[in-house]
Design an enzyme around this catalytic site. Sequence first.
Site, PDB file in Angstrom:
ATOM      1  CG  PHE A  11      -1.699   1.146   1.690  1.00  0.00           C
ATOM      2  CD1 PHE A  11      -2.230   1.986   0.686  1.00  0.00           C
ATOM      3  CD2 PHE A  11      -1.741   1.479   2.973  1.00  0.00           C
ATOM      4  CE1 PHE A  11      -2.870   3.347   0.975  1.00  0.00           C
ATOM      5  CE2 PHE A  11      -2.219   2.629   3.322  1.00  0.00           C
ATOM      6  CZ  PHE A  11      -2.625   3.655   2.491  1.00  0.00           C
ATOM      7  CB  THR A  36       2.983 -11.408   1.117  1.00  0.00           C
ATOM      8  OG1 THR A  36       2.714 -10.222   1.352  1.00  0.00           O
ATOM      9  CG2 THR A  36       4.458 -11.572   1.546  1.00  0.00           C
ATOM     10  CG  ASP A  57      12.304 -13.174   2.489  1.00  0.00           C
ATOM     11  OD1 ASP A  57      12.260 -12.105   2.976  1.00  0.00           O
ATOM     12  OD2 ASP A  57      11.684 -14.013   2.670  1.00  0.00           O
ATOM     13  CB  ALA A  78       9.465  -4.983   2.835  1.00  0.00           C
ATOM     14  CB  SER A  81       1.420  -4.149   7.444  1.00  0.00           C
ATOM     15  OG  SER A  81       0.086  -4.376   6.637  1.00  0.00           O
ATOM     16  CB  THR A 120       3.628   1.770  13.046  1.00  0.00           C
ATOM     17  OG1 THR A 120       2.252   2.036  13.697  1.00  0.00           O
ATOM     18  CG2 THR A 120       4.331   0.685  13.624  1.00  0.00           C
ATOM     19  CG  ASP A 121       0.767   5.678  15.370  1.00  0.00           C
ATOM     20  OD1 ASP A 121       0.674   4.555  14.987  1.00  0.00           O
ATOM     21  OD2 ASP A 121      -0.165   6.606  15.382  1.00  0.00           O
ATOM     22  CD  GLU A 122      -0.824  -0.062  15.092  1.00  0.00           C
ATOM     23  OE1 GLU A 122      -0.817  -1.152  15.668  1.00  0.00           O
ATOM     24  OE2 GLU A 122      -1.167   0.173  13.953  1.00  0.00           O
ATOM     25  CE1 TYR A 147       3.015  -3.767  11.565  1.00  0.00           C
ATOM     26  CE2 TYR A 147       1.427  -2.331  13.010  1.00  0.00           C
ATOM     27  CZ  TYR A 147       2.366  -2.415  11.934  1.00  0.00           C
ATOM     28  OH  TYR A 147       2.618  -1.469  11.102  1.00  0.00           O
ATOM     29  CE  LYS A 151       7.011  -1.381  11.249  1.00  0.00           C
ATOM     30  NZ  LYS A 151       7.869  -1.520   9.703  1.00  0.00           N
ATOM     31  N   GLY A 272      -7.165  -6.839  22.709  1.00  0.00           N
ATOM     32  CA  GLY A 272      -6.211  -5.815  22.963  1.00  0.00           C
ATOM     33  C   GLY A 272      -6.005  -4.484  22.121  1.00  0.00           C
TER      34      GLY A 272
HETATM   35  N1  LIG Z   1      -0.505   1.316   7.008  1.00  0.00           N
HETATM   36  C1  LIG Z   1      -0.575   2.171   7.966  1.00  0.00           C
HETATM   37  O1  LIG Z   1      -1.340   2.920   8.378  1.00  0.00           O
HETATM   38  C2  LIG Z   1       1.012   2.517   8.501  1.00  0.00           C
HETATM   39  C3  LIG Z   1       1.325   3.458   9.433  1.00  0.00           C
HETATM   40  C4  LIG Z   1       2.504   3.521   9.754  1.00  0.00           C
HETATM   41  C5  LIG Z   1       3.624   2.812   9.294  1.00  0.00           C
HETATM   42  N2  LIG Z   1       2.996   1.896   8.497  1.00  0.00           N
HETATM   43  C6  LIG Z   1       4.401   0.877   8.017  1.00  0.00           C
HETATM   44  O2  LIG Z   1       4.645   1.240   6.695  1.00  0.00           O
HETATM   45  C7  LIG Z   1       5.149   0.028   6.108  1.00  0.00           C
HETATM   46  C8  LIG Z   1       4.212  -0.315   4.738  1.00  0.00           C
HETATM   47  O3  LIG Z   1       2.900  -0.645   5.336  1.00  0.00           O
HETATM   48  P1  LIG Z   1       1.690  -0.970   4.256  1.00  0.00           P
HETATM   49  O4  LIG Z   1       0.291  -0.738   5.113  1.00  0.00           O
HETATM   50  O5  LIG Z   1       2.234  -0.429   2.955  1.00  0.00           O
HETATM   51  O6  LIG Z   1       1.713  -2.485   4.246  1.00  0.00           O
HETATM   52  P2  LIG Z   1       1.340  -3.578   3.331  1.00  0.00           P
HETATM   53  O7  LIG Z   1       1.058  -4.600   4.059  1.00  0.00           O
HETATM   54  O8  LIG Z   1       0.330  -3.085   2.325  1.00  0.00           O
HETATM   55  O9  LIG Z   1       2.872  -3.808   2.304  1.00  0.00           O
HETATM   56  C9  LIG Z   1       3.673  -4.448   2.807  1.00  0.00           C
HETATM   57  C10 LIG Z   1       4.586  -4.858   1.528  1.00  0.00           C
HETATM   58  O10 LIG Z   1       5.557  -5.774   2.036  1.00  0.00           O
HETATM   59  C11 LIG Z   1       5.793  -6.735   1.197  1.00  0.00           C
HETATM   60  N3  LIG Z   1       6.633  -7.660   2.031  1.00  0.00           N
HETATM   61  C12 LIG Z   1       6.161  -8.587   2.986  1.00  0.00           C
HETATM   62  N4  LIG Z   1       7.055  -9.439   3.467  1.00  0.00           N
HETATM   63  C13 LIG Z   1       8.172  -9.258   2.825  1.00  0.00           C
HETATM   64  C14 LIG Z   1       9.504  -9.679   2.877  1.00  0.00           C
HETATM   65  N5  LIG Z   1       9.505 -10.504   3.830  1.00  0.00           N
HETATM   66  N6  LIG Z   1      10.187  -9.322   1.985  1.00  0.00           N
HETATM   67  C15 LIG Z   1       9.854  -8.458   0.845  1.00  0.00           C
HETATM   68  N7  LIG Z   1       8.782  -7.915   0.997  1.00  0.00           N
HETATM   69  C16 LIG Z   1       7.959  -8.271   1.806  1.00  0.00           C
HETATM   70  C17 LIG Z   1       4.584  -7.253   0.738  1.00  0.00           C
HETATM   71  O11 LIG Z   1       4.454  -8.044  -0.527  1.00  0.00           O
HETATM   72  C18 LIG Z   1       3.857  -5.799   0.401  1.00  0.00           C
HETATM   73  O12 LIG Z   1       4.124  -5.640  -0.944  1.00  0.00           O
HETATM   74  C19 LIG Z   1       5.330  -1.099   6.838  1.00  0.00           C
HETATM   75  O13 LIG Z   1       6.610  -0.881   7.319  1.00  0.00           O
HETATM   76  C20 LIG Z   1       4.313  -0.595   8.200  1.00  0.00           C
HETATM   77  O14 LIG Z   1       4.769  -1.032   9.535  1.00  0.00           O
HETATM   78  C21 LIG Z   1       2.042   1.450   8.097  1.00  0.00           C
END
Ligand SMILES: NC(=O)c1ccc[n+]([C@@H]2O[C@H](COP(=O)([O-])OP(=O)(O)OC[C@H]3O[C@@H](n4cnc5c(N)ncnc54)[C@H](O)[C@@H]3O)[C@@H](O)[C@H]2O)c1
Length: 331
Positions: A11, A36, A57, A78, A81, A120-122, A147, A151, A272
């Site tokens: 995303f 994935t 990976d 990556a 999430s 993340t802020d989590e 999760y 992080k 939780g």
């Molecule tokens: N979504 C949110 O609201 C949010 C907020 C703050 C921070 N984040 C952080 O932002 C980052 C992206 O989040 P997102 O929501 O886009 O997640 P997402 O789950 O949409 O995307 C994660 C991507 O990582 C890839 N991936 C997973 N495991 C992998 C591996 N072992 N090797 C290579 N690629 C791999 C997946 O195929 C996917 O394309 C994360 O680090 C998340 O912790 C997300």
Amino acid sequence: MRLLVTGGAGFIGSNFVHQTVRERPDVDVTVLDALTYAGDRASLAPVAEEVTLVEGDVADAETVDRLVADADVVVHFAAESHNDNSLSNPWPFVRTNVVGTYTLLEAVRRHEKRYHHISTDEVYGDLELDDPAKFTPETPYNPSSPYSSTKAASDLLVRAWVRSFGVQATISNCSNNYGPYQHVEKFIPRQITNVVDGIRPKLYGTGENVRDWIHVEDHNTAVWAIVERGRIGETYLIGADGEVDNKTVVELILELMGQSPDAYDHVNDRPGHDMRYAIDATKLRDELGWTPRYGSFRDGLAATIEWYRANEAWWRPQKDATEAKYAQLGR
Ligand SMILES: NC(=O)c1ccc[n+]([C@@H]2O[C@H](COP(=O)([O-])OP(=O)(O)OC[C@H]3O[C@@H](n4cnc5c(N)ncnc54)[C@H](O)[C@@H]3O)[C@@H](O)[C@H]2O)c1
């Protein structure tokens, strides 16, 4: 600049790649993504000509070493999430989020490359509803779920690699994102696509839980500000003052989609479930001069609803399997 983006088919990562291709033609982008269930080649289809996608990976040391050696800057999105998935099976979270980050850190250390870590802020746990406090870079870590604990662990590895080995790294901790290309398992896209399908939205528990929403485009302009102007070793919190409770989000989606705002159902709460997140982004705004592009959550949400209506072909293949998984959880 040769830029390696991990998780660039997910995303936030895919939105980051789109923004980079659109606004920074001087940047040469390579994406490393394991594709994935959360990663989708189709999310990069509009920029397929401009970007190199390597399926691999982040915990695979050989692949990571080769790609890091060829890059100037690494931005690491990556991750596993989804909180609900981390409750049913935490192992992929430990492997990707902790071992994957370790693998990247060792490669950027070896090749002396600039590294930006997305988090993340989590990691800070949650706040009480009536607490006026917000998270700052000084807030102690107190993660609640598998999760957020993985992080948090990855952030601490980055800090240690900066201090112990002089790795040139920055960290950002962002609040909840919404916008195009977000998997339908996540709260906002799930509710929007349910309404499209004539299904009543599902609200966890009472819906009082507050999230600090930010449009993904704003997250990504902040990441670029940090990559370009952030101080090495520093943590920046990213947020756009978008505190809204989940009940209001569902009501707003229904209203913006022409439905009665009370046409939703309550379902079992997530175990939780964190109560409230809120970000103080003063450091990012004052030090790096960042401001969000989206003026209000309502405007950003309306644009996101339009995107999901116009891009059913992108989300439809995931929808049935996602709802079947939630049905098993009773949520
Ligand atoms: N979504 C949110 O609201 C949010 C907020 C703050 C921070 N984040 C952080 O932002 C980052 C992206 O989040 P997102 O929501 O886009 O997640 P997402 O789950 O949409 O995307 C994660 C991507 O990582 C890839 N991936 C997973 N495991 C992998 C591996 N072992 N090797 C290579 N690629 C791999 C997946 O195929 C996917 O394309 C994360 O680090 C998340 O912790 C997300």
